[in-house]
Design an enzyme around this catalytic site. Structure first.
Site, short mmCIF file in Angstrom:
data_model
loop_
_atom_site.label_atom_id
_atom_site.label_comp_id
_atom_site.label_asym_id
_atom_site.label_seq_id
_atom_site.Cartn_x
_atom_site.Cartn_y
_atom_site.Cartn_z
N TYR A 1 -5.10 -11.03 0.64
CA TYR A 1 -5.20 -9.63 1.04
C TYR A 1 -6.58 -9.09 0.71
CZ TYR A 1 -4.59 -7.95 -3.81
OH TYR A 1 -4.75 -7.69 -5.15
N CYS A 2 -6.94 -8.02 1.41
CA CYS A 2 -8.18 -7.29 1.13
C CYS A 2 -7.88 -5.80 1.25
CB CYS A 2 -9.30 -7.73 2.08
SG CYS A 2 -8.97 -7.34 3.82
N ARG A 3 -8.82 -5.01 1.68
CA ARG A 3 -8.62 -3.57 1.81
C ARG A 3 -7.70 -3.25 2.98
NH1 ARG A 3 -11.72 -0.22 5.15
NH2 ARG A 3 -11.58 2.02 4.73
#
Length: 287
Positions: A232-234
């Protein structure tokens, strides 16, 4: 400014309802008041009209069916979400926009749309309205000129979402939704946060390993090839790049978490009632 109706939940799915909850909670509403506002999810079957509500800093809009209504009608459908910065329209906000389009699984005809943003939702909902009224599908959405004042075709987030769906249809997707994170943690799955260190420190999933995207190549040997890796990221853009990159390096069991930490934050804030003590995240981030 708040402009909600008693059955506002009937116009949106749970992910958008999480946004409504967060905004009401942060503007002083009690849980009892919010529950009263959000408990009614019933309405007449939707006509093809644009519905827009003002909710403090957000505008929320919908047209057509919700996922809940399509499930009740036993229609085989697909929903696609996109979190992106708002860089199109007459006055781009460059703020995060939360977009969902529902379409028929077989024909790919558009069945509904929901959106949350500070501005610039009317043109997008009217674009969906025009396509639905003509019985249009994802291919029509790809080429639809959402902002007709542009001299050249400048792809809007609606066009990009449709392009993403069509690209996904050519391969089997192993992406998972942000709402499934709790089960991943219960199963002690490997979670990889590919944001920068300062983003990670400002809030992350408890137990997630932080490895910024730019360091993956040099640190690839620290990652397990024999386990599923959930990335995951932003907002799920860098994580999608990370998944593709890791696959090119021989990691077969990698999965992108749709919506990223923004979506996770909305889900968890609603679930936790804003109390981080028993949350799966160290802090929330909605931007």
């Amino acid at each position: 400014m708040i402009d909600v109706i008693d059955n506002i939940s009937a116009y949106f799915d749970n992910d958008l309802i999480n946004i409504i909850y967060k905004d009401l909670k942060m503007n002083g509403f009690s849980d009892e008041e919010i529950e009263k506002i959000l408990k009614d999810k019933n309405r007449d079957l939707p006509m093809m009209e644009v519905n827009i509500f003002q909710l403090n800093r957000y505008k929320l809009g919908s047209i057509g069916f919700t996922s809940r209504e399509l499930e009740n009608l036993k229609i085989d459908f697909v929903e696609e979400k996109l979190l992106s910065n708002d860089y199109n329209g007459d006055k781009p906000t460059n703020k995060i926009v939360y977009l969902k389009v529902l379409f028929d699984k077989g024909s790919k005809k558009i069945l509904g749309c929901q959106i949350a943003n500070e501005k610039n939702i009317e043109a997008r909902l009217n674009a969906i309205k025009s396509i639905i009224e003509k019985g249009g599908d994802l291919k029509d959405l790809v080429k639809y000129k959402v902002n007709p004042t542009d001299n050249e075709w400048n792809p809007d987030i609606l066009n990009i979402l449709a392009l993403n769906v069509m690209a996904k249809s050519e391969k089997i997707s192993t992406d998972i939704e942000a709402k499934d994170i709790e089960n991943l943690l219960k199963n002690k799955e490997f979670l990889l946060d590919v944001r920068e260190d300062y983003e990670y420190q400002n809030g992350h999933i408890k137990g997630a390993v932080n490895l910024p995207l730019r360091e993956i190549l040099s640190q690839k040997d620290t990652l397990p090839k024999d386990r599923d890796i959930y990335v995951y990221c932003r907002s799920a853009h860098r994580s999608a790049d990370a998944v593709n990159f890791l696959k090119s390096l021989g990691f077969d069991k990698v999965h992108n978490i749709e919506g990223g930490f923004i979506d996770i934050s909305f889900n968890e804030y609603h679930k936790d009632k804003g109390n981080l003590e028993n949350s799966i995240v160290t802090n929330y981030n909605f931007d």
